[in-house]
Design a protein around this motif. Structure first.
Motif, PDB file in Angstrom:
ATOM      1  N   GLY A  65       1.880  60.571  28.514  1.00 30.70           N
ATOM      2  CA  GLY A  65       2.431  61.799  29.060  1.00 30.70           C
ATOM      3  C   GLY A  65       2.497  61.827  30.569  1.00 30.70           C
ATOM      4  N   ASN A  66       1.425  61.417  31.219  1.00 35.10           N
ATOM      5  CA  ASN A  66       1.390  61.431  32.680  1.00 35.10           C
ATOM      6  C   ASN A  66       2.398  60.448  33.272  1.00 35.10           C
ATOM      7  OD1 ASN A  66      -0.267  62.166  35.295  1.00 35.10           O
ATOM      8  ND2 ASN A  66      -0.101  59.951  35.292  1.00 35.10           N
ATOM      9  N   THR A  67       2.473  59.251  32.699  1.00 35.99           N
ATOM     10  CA  THR A  67       3.409  58.254  33.208  1.00 35.99           C
ATOM     11  C   THR A  67       4.853  58.731  33.065  1.00 35.99           C
ATOM     12  OG1 THR A  67       1.871  56.483  32.582  1.00 35.99           O
ATOM     13  CG2 THR A  67       4.141  55.848  33.023  1.00 35.99           C
ATOM     14  N   LEU A  68       5.183  59.316  31.922  1.00 29.86           N
ATOM     15  CA  LEU A  68       6.541  59.818  31.726  1.00 29.86           C
ATOM     16  C   LEU A  68       6.865  60.939  32.708  1.00 29.86           C
ATOM     17  CD1 LEU A  68       9.186  59.889  30.133  1.00 29.86           C
ATOM     18  CD2 LEU A  68       8.097  61.502  28.555  1.00 29.86           C
ATOM     19  N   ALA A  69       5.927  61.864  32.888  1.00 32.16           N
ATOM     20  CA  ALA A  69       6.160  62.992  33.807  1.00 32.16           C
ATOM     21  C   ALA A  69       6.411  62.500  35.225  1.00 32.16           C
ATOM     22  CB  ALA A  69       4.969  63.941  33.772  1.00 32.16           C
ATOM     23  N   ARG A  70       5.762  61.439  35.620  1.00 29.63           N
ATOM     24  CA  ARG A  70       5.946  60.904  36.972  1.00 29.63           C
ATOM     25  C   ARG A  70       7.275  60.156  37.104  1.00 29.63           C
ATOM     26  NH1 ARG A  70       1.472  61.100  40.243  1.00 29.63           N
ATOM     27  NH2 ARG A  70      -0.418  61.849  39.220  1.00 29.63           N
ATOM     28  N   ARG A  71       7.752  59.564  36.023  1.00 27.98           N
ATOM     29  CA  ARG A  71       8.940  58.719  36.113  1.00 27.98           C
ATOM     30  C   ARG A  71      10.250  59.477  35.891  1.00 27.98           C
ATOM     31  NH1 ARG A  71       8.437  53.447  36.442  1.00 27.98           N
ATOM     32  NH2 ARG A  71      10.506  53.090  35.513  1.00 27.98           N
ATOM     33  N   LEU A  72      10.197  60.632  35.277  1.00 24.31           N
ATOM     34  CA  LEU A  72      11.434  61.365  35.015  1.00 24.31           C
ATOM     35  C   LEU A  72      12.078  61.829  36.316  1.00 24.31           C
ATOM     36  CD1 LEU A  72      10.618  63.549  31.880  1.00 24.31           C
ATOM     37  CD2 LEU A  72      12.188  61.617  32.038  1.00 24.31           C
ATOM     38  N   ASN A  73      13.387  61.763  36.354  1.00 30.02           N
ATOM     39  CA  ASN A  73      14.157  62.214  37.520  1.00 30.02           C
ATOM     40  C   ASN A  73      14.208  63.739  37.503  1.00 30.02           C
ATOM     41  OD1 ASN A  73      16.074  62.853  39.459  1.00 30.02           O
ATOM     42  ND2 ASN A  73      17.378  61.112  38.973  1.00 30.02           N
ATOM     43  N   LYS A  74      13.512  64.364  38.454  1.00 22.34           N
ATOM     44  CA  LYS A  74      13.438  65.827  38.473  1.00 22.34           C
ATOM     45  C   LYS A  74      14.751  66.471  38.915  1.00 22.34           C
ATOM     46  CE  LYS A  74       9.057  65.044  37.640  1.00 22.34           C
ATOM     47  NZ  LYS A  74       8.905  63.640  38.052  1.00 22.34           N
ATOM     48  N   ALA A 389       0.957  52.707  25.439  1.00 17.72           N
ATOM     49  CA  ALA A 389       1.366  54.053  25.835  1.00 17.72           C
ATOM     50  C   ALA A 389       2.143  54.033  27.150  1.00 17.72           C
ATOM     51  CB  ALA A 389       0.135  54.954  25.963  1.00 17.72           C
ATOM     52  N   GLU A 390       1.683  53.248  28.106  1.00 12.26           N
ATOM     53  CA  GLU A 390       2.355  53.174  29.403  1.00 12.26           C
ATOM     54  C   GLU A 390       3.738  52.544  29.264  1.00 12.26           C
ATOM     55  OE1 GLU A 390       0.911  52.016  33.836  1.00 12.26           O
ATOM     56  OE2 GLU A 390       0.826  50.393  32.363  1.00 12.26           O
ATOM     57  N   GLN A 391       3.851  51.475  28.481  1.00 16.47           N
ATOM     58  CA  GLN A 391       5.149  50.831  28.294  1.00 16.47           C
ATOM     59  C   GLN A 391       6.126  51.755  27.576  1.00 16.47           C
ATOM     60  OE1 GLN A 391       5.168  46.642  26.979  1.00 16.47           O
ATOM     61  NE2 GLN A 391       2.978  46.584  27.383  1.00 16.47           N
ATOM     62  N   GLN A 392       5.648  52.516  26.611  1.00 13.58           N
ATOM     63  CA  GLN A 392       6.517  53.470  25.917  1.00 13.58           C
ATOM     64  C   GLN A 392       7.012  54.546  26.881  1.00 13.58           C
ATOM     65  OE1 GLN A 392       3.900  54.638  22.694  1.00 13.58           O
ATOM     66  NE2 GLN A 392       4.956  53.294  21.251  1.00 13.58           N
ATOM     67  N   ALA A 393       6.161  54.984  27.791  1.00 15.67           N
ATOM     68  CA  ALA A 393       6.559  55.993  28.775  1.00 15.67           C
ATOM     69  C   ALA A 393       7.614  55.441  29.725  1.00 15.67           C
ATOM     70  CB  ALA A 393       5.335  56.480  29.549  1.00 15.67           C
ATOM     71  N   TYR A 394       7.472  54.184  30.129  1.00 15.35           N
ATOM     72  CA  TYR A 394       8.484  53.537  30.977  1.00 15.35           C
ATOM     73  C   TYR A 394       9.825  53.510  30.249  1.00 15.35           C
ATOM     74  CZ  TYR A 394       5.758  51.687  34.920  1.00 15.35           C
ATOM     75  OH  TYR A 394       5.019  51.560  36.072  1.00 15.35           O
ATOM     76  N   TYR A 395       9.789  53.088  28.989  1.00  9.17           N
ATOM     77  CA  TYR A 395      11.020  52.975  28.204  1.00  9.17           C
ATOM     78  C   TYR A 395      11.701  54.333  28.036  1.00  9.17           C
ATOM     79  CZ  TYR A 395      13.851  52.849  23.950  1.00  9.17           C
ATOM     80  OH  TYR A 395      14.866  53.015  23.038  1.00  9.17           O
ATOM     81  N   LEU A 396      10.940  55.343  27.601  1.00 10.09           N
ATOM     82  CA  LEU A 396      11.532  56.649  27.363  1.00 10.09           C
ATOM     83  C   LEU A 396      12.011  57.287  28.660  1.00 10.09           C
ATOM     84  CD1 LEU A 396      12.285  58.751  25.314  1.00 10.09           C
ATOM     85  CD2 LEU A 396       9.965  59.684  25.447  1.00 10.09           C
ATOM     86  N   GLY A 397      11.279  57.067  29.750  1.00 12.11           N
ATOM     87  CA  GLY A 397      11.723  57.574  31.039  1.00 12.11           C
ATOM     88  C   GLY A 397      13.062  56.996  31.449  1.00 12.11           C
ATOM     89  N   ASP A 398      13.232  55.697  31.256  1.00  7.69           N
ATOM     90  CA  ASP A 398      14.508  55.057  31.585  1.00  7.69           C
ATOM     91  C   ASP A 398      15.627  55.555  30.679  1.00  7.69           C
ATOM     92  OD1 ASP A 398      13.282  53.642  33.574  1.00  7.69           O
ATOM     93  OD2 ASP A 398      13.094  51.774  32.443  1.00  7.69           O
ATOM     94  N   CYS A 399      15.313  55.755  29.388  1.00  7.20           N
ATOM     95  CA  CYS A 399      16.327  56.259  28.457  1.00  7.20           C
ATOM     96  C   CYS A 399      16.806  57.648  28.861  1.00  7.20           C
ATOM     97  CB  CYS A 399      15.762  56.300  27.037  1.00  7.20           C
ATOM     98  SG  CYS A 399      15.504  54.685  26.284  1.00  7.20           S
TER      99      CYS A 399
END
Length: 523
Positions: A65-74, A389-399
């Motif tokens: 959750g934290n990794t995704l929140a940081r990577r999403l384009n706000k 978990a971190e790799q999944q957050a990277y992937y979903l953030g990019d998607c």
């Protein structure tokens, strides 16, 4: 309904327009900027523009959750995060805080430091209304209920410690039995250890009770249990022996593992090396046995035990028939689903949310995702590790940033339309953000790709093991142990910190513990 942030934007714009109008009228004697009706339309247009971003609601502030929140384009998404923990915890270093090698605040990052985060709610998710696209939440402080609307929902709620319904474990949790998954657990353990030594040093304590007070049992053979055992042993040898020299001889550590060995995910030679190293440190390691119960017993003979009649003590019953009296048990033996996951109404497999190859929950038109420990892919489970978990957050953030942002999820005409599958995404093999550009040279796929980054486990000061035999990193298939593994463990995790402050504080605490010793204050 407009969010508080949008209302604030509108109010700010309105005030600025009023100020400009007043200045122009007074200084230059000219008419106001347009009719009030036009000003109102301008204000509404500003509010609508600000509210057009799709809302991504993330449940959980852990590795996923934290990794995704940081990577999403706000600039593309309105990101909201809901979690009972208002911080991200760097879990590999948690065992070090339980004995004072590191301090608690040096391994956590507040959620509110996430740049551009729309809102954070310190609450527990209690349910999901998929028809209305609402998350039903409960305030952590007063238990009040409220709803949060979503356009995309990401479930990253993690797991909790599994007691396997062992009698007495849940009943004594927080008293003599402690889990090791959150910061408050480490704080409880640290206070309990120091309490036991202070009580054991009192002159009115019998020898039997002193040995029980200084009996520490660690349950589980994974990295967390093993690393805590090694850290506790260092604390006893380096600090307790100095400040409690009269009673250190009575201290005993027992590590209990139901399986045939420790560190089951590591190469067998490394796991055997770790086991032998703990035994050489005079740690009582018991494999192929399990804790079958934790019993509360009572002193009856005052003359023999020097205790008040009726005073209780705890005993661990093992599968091999032995009983071990103890005062502190650290239980880190497995994972179980949190209650919320069971109440979602989504498809589950062994207590984890089922997802497809794109981390989507089936049947939700691409609006709901799950990742981390609480999710399991349809084509087979992945290890419940921070790396996954971190790799999944990277992937979903990019998607979301590159592909899903192009789909108009706010258009009511698309309510029943499934979000198109994403295009090719590079896997997150390299574990450091500053070297992330190297991932672009890897084979891309529209589906999530898990890459093995290798495994590391610390063994206190100067020791550790590293397994790169099955890694996908561009390095030779190799293993490491001893001081080189210790240096690799520390440098790898130090460079993965999210803030410069923690990157500076952690080496300072390491230096302090090595030169001046750990803090033995209890408060």
């Amino acid at each position: 309904e407009l969010s508080p942030n949008i209302k604030l934007i509108g109010l700010t714009v309105h005030m600025k327009m009023a100020l400009i109008t007043a200045l122009r009228s007074r200084a230059f004697g000219i008419a106001p900027l347009g009719h009030p009706f036009l000003q109102q339309r301008m204000l509404i247009r500003t509010i609508k523009t600000a509210s057009k971003k799709p809302r991504v609601v993330i449940l959980g502030s852990g590795w996923a959750g934290n990794t995704l929140a940081r990577r999403l384009n706000k600039n593309l998404f309105d990101v909201r995060l809901i979690s009972p923990a208002n911080h991200f915890l760097f879990t590999p270093m948690l065992p070090s805080t339980a004995v004072g090698t590191l301090e608690f605040r040096a391994i956590q990052e507040p959620v509110r430091t996430i740049s551009g985060l729309g809102e954070y709610y310190q609450a527990k998710a209690r349910g999901i209304d998929t028809e209305s696209k609402l998350v039903q939440c409960e305030d952590l402080f007063k238990g009040q209920r409220f709803d949060v609307k979503y356009d995309y929902l990401v479930i990253a709620a993690g797991n909790k410690t599994n007691t396997f319904n062992t009698p007495g474990v849940a009943d004594r949790e927080g008293e003599e039995v402690f889990f090791l998954k959150h910061l408050h657990h480490a704080r409880q353990i640290r206070n309990r250890i120091l309490e036991c030594f202070e009580r054991a040093s009192n002159p009115n304590i019998s020898e039997m009770e002193r040995k029980r007070l200084l009996s520490f049992i660690v349950v589980g053979g994974g990295p967390t249990s093993c690393e805590f055992t090694a850290e506790l042993n260092d604390f006893l040898l380096q600090d307790v022996a100095k400040w409690y020299p009269e009673i250190i001889r009575d201290a005993k550590i027992t590590l209990v593992e139901a399986g045939p060995g420790l560190l089951g995910s590591f190469q067998k030679a490394l796991a055997d090396y770790y086991l032998e190293s703990l035994i050489k440190k005079d740690i009582d390691v018991r494999v192929c046995t399990a804790v079958t119960a934790v019993e509360d017993r009572f002193f009856e003979d005052k003359e023999k035990n020097d205790e008040k009649p009726g005073a209780h003590y705890t005993v661990a019953k093992l599968g091999d028939g032995t009983d071990i009296p103890f005062a502190t048990m650290v239980w880190s033996a497995g994972l179980a689903p949190v209650k919320f996951i069971e109440q979602t109404g989504l498809e589950l497999n062994r207590g984890r949310v089922v997802v497809d190859s794109y981390l989507r929950v089936p049947g939700q038109n691409g609006r709901i995702f799950a990742m981390g420990d609480c999710a399991t892919p349809q084509d087979g489970p992945l290890p419940p590790t921070a790396s996954v978990a971190e790799q999944q957050a990277y992937y979903l953030g990019d998607c979301l940033n590159e592909y899903y942002s192009k789909f108009d999820v706010l258009d009511s005409n698309n309510d029943d339309t499934e979000v198109p599958h994403p295009g090719p995404v590079a896997p997150a093999l390299v574990p450091w953000e500053f070297m992330e550009f190297m991932n672009k040279f890897l084979t891309k796929s529209s589906k999530f790709q898990y890459k093995n980054r290798g495994s590391l486990a610390g063994m206190g000061f100067g020791g550790g093991v590293g397994d790169l035999t099955n890694t996908d990193l561009p390095s030779p298939d190799a293993t490491m142990s001893g001081f080189i593994a210790f240096l690799t463990w520390r440098t790898t995790y130090l460079t993965k910190q999210l803030s410069w402050s923690n990157m500076m504080l952690i080496p300072m605490y390491w230096f302090k513990a090595a030169i001046f010793g750990r803090d033995i204050s209890r408060f």
